[in-house]
Write a protein that holds these residues in place. Sequence first.
Motif, short mmCIF file in Angstrom:
data_model
loop_
_atom_site.label_atom_id
_atom_site.label_comp_id
_atom_site.label_asym_id
_atom_site.label_seq_id
_atom_site.Cartn_x
_atom_site.Cartn_y
_atom_site.Cartn_z
N VAL A 62 33.25 -36.57 58.31
CA VAL A 62 32.78 -35.19 58.50
C VAL A 62 33.10 -34.71 59.91
O VAL A 62 33.59 -33.59 60.12
N ILE A 63 32.83 -35.56 60.90
CA ILE A 63 33.09 -35.19 62.30
C ILE A 63 34.58 -34.97 62.52
O ILE A 63 35.00 -33.99 63.14
N ILE A 64 35.40 -35.90 62.00
CA ILE A 64 36.85 -35.75 62.15
C ILE A 64 37.31 -34.46 61.48
O ILE A 64 38.10 -33.68 62.04
N GLY A 65 36.83 -34.22 60.25
CA GLY A 65 37.22 -33.00 59.53
C GLY A 65 36.81 -31.75 60.27
O GLY A 65 37.57 -30.78 60.37
N ALA A 66 35.55 -31.74 60.82
CA ALA A 66 35.07 -30.57 61.55
C ALA A 66 35.92 -30.32 62.79
O ALA A 66 36.27 -29.16 63.10
N LEU A 67 36.26 -31.38 63.53
CA LEU A 67 37.08 -31.22 64.73
C LEU A 67 38.48 -30.72 64.39
O LEU A 67 38.99 -29.78 65.01
N VAL A 68 39.10 -31.36 63.41
CA VAL A 68 40.48 -30.98 63.06
C VAL A 68 40.55 -29.55 62.55
O VAL A 68 41.37 -28.74 63.01
N PHE A 69 39.66 -29.21 61.58
CA PHE A 69 39.71 -27.85 61.04
C PHE A 69 39.21 -26.83 62.06
O PHE A 69 39.66 -25.68 62.07
N GLY A 70 38.28 -27.25 62.94
CA GLY A 70 37.83 -26.34 64.00
C GLY A 70 38.97 -25.97 64.94
O GLY A 70 39.17 -24.79 65.26
N VAL A 71 39.71 -26.98 65.38
CA VAL A 71 40.86 -26.72 66.25
C VAL A 71 41.90 -25.88 65.52
O VAL A 71 42.50 -24.95 66.09
N MET A 72 42.12 -26.20 64.25
CA MET A 72 43.14 -25.48 63.48
C MET A 72 42.77 -24.00 63.33
O MET A 72 43.59 -23.12 63.60
N PHE A 73 41.52 -23.73 62.92
CA PHE A 73 41.13 -22.34 62.72
C PHE A 73 41.04 -21.59 64.06
O PHE A 73 41.35 -20.39 64.13
N TYR A 74 40.60 -22.30 65.10
CA TYR A 74 40.58 -21.68 66.43
C TYR A 74 41.99 -21.27 66.84
O TYR A 74 42.22 -20.15 67.31
N SER A 75 42.94 -22.17 66.64
CA SER A 75 44.32 -21.88 67.01
C SER A 75 44.90 -20.73 66.20
O SER A 75 45.60 -19.86 66.73
N ILE A 76 44.59 -20.73 64.89
CA ILE A 76 45.10 -19.66 64.03
C ILE A 76 44.55 -18.30 64.48
O ILE A 76 45.28 -17.29 64.52
N TYR A 77 43.26 -18.27 64.85
CA TYR A 77 42.63 -17.00 65.18
C TYR A 77 43.00 -16.50 66.57
O TYR A 77 43.38 -15.35 66.75
#
Length: 388
Positions: A62-77
């Motif tokens: 869960v932590i890995i998924g939250a970090l990876v998708f958090g960085v990904m969505f932050y970068s996209i936005y």
Amino acid sequence: MVLKANRLRKLALAPVLMLLSLASAGVLAAGGKVNQVNMSPGATEIGQSIFDLHMLIFWICVIIGALVFGVMFYSIYYHRKSRGVTPSTFHESTKVEIAWTVVPFLILIGMAVPATSTLLEIYDFDDAEMDIMVTGFQWRWKYEYLNEEGENVVFFSSLRTPQSEIRNAEAKGEHYLLEVDEPMVIPVDTKVRFLVTANDVIHSWWVPELAVKKDAIPGFINETWTRVSTEGIYRGQCAELCGKDHGFMPIVVNVVSKEDYAEWLDEKQAQAAQVSELMAQTFTLDELMERGETVYDRNCLACHGANGEGGVGTPIAGSPIATGDIDAHLEIGINGVPGTAMQAFGSQINNVEMAAVITYQRNAFGNNMGDMVQPIDVYNHKQGQGEN
């Protein structure tokens, strides 16, 4: 643009699908209620260890998924073209290469240490206080207590759910397809080792709350164990597709106090001694018919019909086997018919039961042959004498 949008949509749905699959797998593994969204620790220390490992790995993911998708969505936005961001132009970075090699390595080591510890615990069969041989048959389980105090305690455990429920003639009971005529009984707070094998095809002995799941393979003996800390009734099923009646092969384990277990063991040994005494007796036709009807209802009815009309199996009523040569009838009852659904019951029911059910089949359903088969006849046939 359409392809990019589809790709982003799949990435966004990935964590949701992962959580749904974890939840559904947890419910199935726990054998729990339909609204249960996680696996259960069960009633054993090893089950608690497995549950703790599951939760540890789950939260790491869960932590890995939250970090990876958090960085990904932050970068996209924040780095979208509409904000006027100019893409960076760079190639290899030694620091990044080292980071994304070392960090996953450390994460895997962090997962491997507790996982290895739990696996070593699971495969620690030493110091078992009692041994039980579990043999899978189509479609029932045979339990044989191997310790000296359990000598002569051997029995089969079969589905007890009535055919009326299976055929939807009556409402289904609370433990539909999860109830048996002879449950396994073990004492609480005792390390029990199970030696698991099969007589015909591959089965799998699975009781989720006891943290036990082991394949039963003909010609091989697999080991597993449990130590249950809470008295109660624990249910499971065959977890290997073993034939058309795979769903009718439940497991029930009664965990009782050591005092109650000793009483149960004495009772089972007394029953074994009684069967030995019955072997030397000669029964009347009425006695054989009464006993034979019980055996027929438990072992034959599902295939041959409540009135001998047949179904999955051939009819008993007017059958050339049931109205013909007794030796041929005994041969089929004892050794079955290879390549068909007719099993070999010679090792599944005792000689008294075999004599009774053969007598019942020859005199019920309008056959009225007047024949009687005694336990000694079954014994002689098994010895190759075939005397009647």
